[in-house]
Design an enzyme around this catalytic site. Sequence first.
Site, short mmCIF file in Angstrom:
data_model
loop_
_atom_site.label_atom_id
_atom_site.label_comp_id
_atom_site.label_asym_id
_atom_site.label_seq_id
_atom_site.Cartn_x
_atom_site.Cartn_y
_atom_site.Cartn_z
N ASN A 161 19.15 75.74 -11.28
CA ASN A 161 19.49 76.18 -12.64
C ASN A 161 20.50 75.30 -13.38
O ASN A 161 20.39 75.11 -14.58
CB ASN A 161 19.96 77.63 -12.62
CG ASN A 161 21.20 77.84 -11.80
OD1 ASN A 161 21.39 77.19 -10.78
ND2 ASN A 161 22.05 78.74 -12.23
N GLU A 259 28.03 79.37 -2.32
CA GLU A 259 28.13 79.91 -3.69
C GLU A 259 26.79 80.56 -3.99
O GLU A 259 25.79 79.86 -4.15
CB GLU A 259 28.42 78.77 -4.69
CG GLU A 259 29.67 77.96 -4.39
CD GLU A 259 30.95 78.72 -4.66
OE1 GLU A 259 30.91 79.75 -5.35
OE2 GLU A 259 32.00 78.28 -4.15
N CYS A 293 24.33 81.95 -12.79
CA CYS A 293 24.81 82.86 -11.74
C CYS A 293 25.98 83.70 -12.25
O CYS A 293 26.19 84.81 -11.80
CB CYS A 293 25.22 82.06 -10.52
SG CYS A 293 26.41 80.77 -10.92
N GLU A 468 34.73 76.79 -5.66
CA GLU A 468 34.55 75.44 -6.18
C GLU A 468 35.50 75.28 -7.36
O GLU A 468 35.88 76.25 -8.00
CB GLU A 468 33.10 75.21 -6.61
CG GLU A 468 32.20 75.15 -5.39
CD GLU A 468 30.88 74.41 -5.58
OE1 GLU A 468 30.35 74.38 -6.69
OE2 GLU A 468 30.39 73.85 -4.57
P1 NAD Z 1 17.43 78.94 -3.43
O1 NAD Z 1 18.32 79.65 -2.50
O2 NAD Z 1 15.99 79.26 -3.45
O3 NAD Z 1 17.54 77.36 -3.21
C1 NAD Z 1 18.77 76.69 -3.27
C2 NAD Z 1 18.66 75.41 -2.46
O4 NAD Z 1 18.47 75.75 -1.09
C3 NAD Z 1 17.47 74.53 -2.84
O5 NAD Z 1 17.85 73.18 -2.78
C4 NAD Z 1 16.46 74.85 -1.75
O6 NAD Z 1 15.55 73.80 -1.52
C5 NAD Z 1 17.39 75.01 -0.57
N1 NAD Z 1 16.83 75.73 0.58
C6 NAD Z 1 15.76 76.54 0.63
N2 NAD Z 1 15.57 76.98 1.89
C7 NAD Z 1 16.55 76.44 2.65
C8 NAD Z 1 16.92 76.52 4.01
N3 NAD Z 1 16.21 77.24 4.88
N4 NAD Z 1 18.02 75.84 4.44
C9 NAD Z 1 18.76 75.11 3.57
N5 NAD Z 1 18.44 74.99 2.26
C10 NAD Z 1 17.36 75.65 1.81
O7 NAD Z 1 18.07 79.15 -4.89
P2 NAD Z 1 17.48 78.74 -6.30
O8 NAD Z 1 16.36 79.68 -6.64
O9 NAD Z 1 17.25 77.29 -6.37
O10 NAD Z 1 18.74 79.02 -7.25
C11 NAD Z 1 19.00 80.24 -7.86
C12 NAD Z 1 20.05 81.01 -7.11
O11 NAD Z 1 21.23 80.24 -7.00
C13 NAD Z 1 20.43 82.28 -7.81
O12 NAD Z 1 20.56 83.30 -6.85
C14 NAD Z 1 21.79 81.95 -8.41
O13 NAD Z 1 22.63 83.04 -8.64
C15 NAD Z 1 22.36 81.05 -7.37
N6 NAD Z 1 23.42 80.25 -7.95
C16 NAD Z 1 24.70 80.50 -7.55
C17 NAD Z 1 25.74 79.79 -8.13
C18 NAD Z 1 27.17 80.03 -7.73
O14 NAD Z 1 28.02 79.21 -8.06
N7 NAD Z 1 27.49 81.09 -7.04
C19 NAD Z 1 25.46 78.83 -9.09
C20 NAD Z 1 24.13 78.61 -9.46
C21 NAD Z 1 23.11 79.32 -8.88
#
Ligand code: NAD
Length: 503
Positions: A161, A259, A293, A468
């Site tokens: 995102n 995060e 997020c 962060e």
């Molecule tokens: P996701 O968890 O599907 O993917 C995040 C990353 O993890 C990607 O690079 C993905 O390829 C990787 N990934 C997938 N499976 C994995 C595994 N088994 N081991 C290690 N890495 C793996 O999340 P998304 O859909 O890309 O992002 C949206 C989510 O991120 C939402 O829940 C949002 O709230 C959260 N988010 C949190 C913050 C924060 O600062 N807290 C900021 C932005 C987004």
Amino acid sequence: MTEYRLPDHLREAQHYINGTSTTGTGSSTIPVLDPATAQQVATVPAGTTADLDAAVGAAHAAFRSGVWSRISGRERSRVLIRVAQLFREHAEEIAQVESLDVGKPISLARAVDVNTAADTYEYAASLAQNLDGAVRRVPLPAHAYTQREPLGVVAAITPFNFPLILSTSKIAMALAAGNTVVHKPAEDTPLSALLTARLLSEAGVPDGVYNVVTGYGSDLGDHLTAHPQVAKVAFTGSTQTGAHVAAVAGQALRPVTAELGGNAANIIFADADMAQAVETSISAFVFNTGQFCMGGPRLLVERAVYDQFLEALAGAVPHVPFGDPKDPGTVIGPLANRRQLEKVTAAVEQAKASGARVVTGGEPAEINGGFFYRPTVLADVANSAEAVQQEVFGPVLTVQPFDTEQEAIELANSTDYGLASGIQTGNISRAHRVADALEAGIIWVNAWGMLDPAMPFGGVKASGWGRENGPEQMEAYTRTKSVIIALEPAPEQEASGRADSAS
Ligand code: NAD
């Protein structure tokens, strides 16, 4: 509007390992789509574990060589300031790439994403110069001090995102501390990481210090997280994936910052400035097309102004410019991918089925075949509805009434998440009281979304661990070493010691 065309090196993109672009060892690629049209605009390699081994090996060798980890913090700081300058010089190209990759409105990419990235490098550069330890006055015959040291190879795993900002927040601090990095960006939105690699190299970051392997998390995640040469995992993504990453990292005894998801409540008290509260509530749920997020998708409104507030939202939301992200006037663009469009559609349908009233929106929009969902306000939503309890991650606002301050706090704290929260009120005492009671990592009062690289953010509960930004983040990218040096007693003390023992 002239159509932006990706440069060749991004249209058929490659991994970036040890200062070189490479297709790696795999034979498959991942299509990168323009979310505004669902058309393919680029491909990246679907990385393999062998590619990760090469990247981690390069990062480990670079760390061990001292070419980055052992130069002075001041030298690292100079390079990071140069990185920030390059980001500003290449601002338009970076904004165009980010907008195309994520479907992010171009005006947002220009105003927020690029500037935040540059600011973050500058802030991290300032911390690089201040990696001080402390002298401790201990009751020992010794000089005792602590020093901060980098950890080694940081594995950065980032979501779709805010690809640039969330990668930068890890890379800048990791590099400032003297670590090296292997970055696995989201499969949907990998392009700004590859641009970053070029800019870091141009600024003088040595080969092997920053490496990018593109690919599916399901193929690469465990291998990277548990890699024996990785010293720390910095993860941002969903709560579900984060829990998995934390478990794998835990088995490997690897420190991890996580995060994770958010589902913040924005509380409107009747004593708030109503015009400002309406404006803030709208920007809190439409910012980045709701894929934020720390967005504010749950609105809690004091009953005395509930109907008035809904009326104001019904009047204003349909006028927020919605459509082509390449149009500089657009505020709400498409969702970043089809998966997200399906998730948002399902959550709204479930809310409707459980009795929510659609004030505006409530359905996808047919625009150029892209992943568009109309900005949506749902009133009278049950607190148990999935749209309230789960993270929807789209331009969807649920609105619930409350009668007392205590009830507002309980509703705000009633989900598993705890990343952010907002309070709109004219009463400063109430603002302090409620901020104190809310379970969230960051609280905004009469505002939403204000962030700065100096201010830490992160979650409580299912929103994750660690912070962060700010000096708090630097703690997580360094370790403390204690040095205790025995001192010889002064000659006269020695003499008096001998005299004492003789008498
Ligand atoms: P996701 O968890 O599907 O993917 C995040 C990353 O993890 C990607 O690079 C993905 O390829 C990787 N990934 C997938 N499976 C994995 C595994 N088994 N081991 C290690 N890495 C793996 O999340 P998304 O859909 O890309 O992002 C949206 C989510 O991120 C939402 O829940 C949002 O709230 C959260 N988010 C949190 C913050 C924060 O600062 N807290 C900021 C932005 C987004």
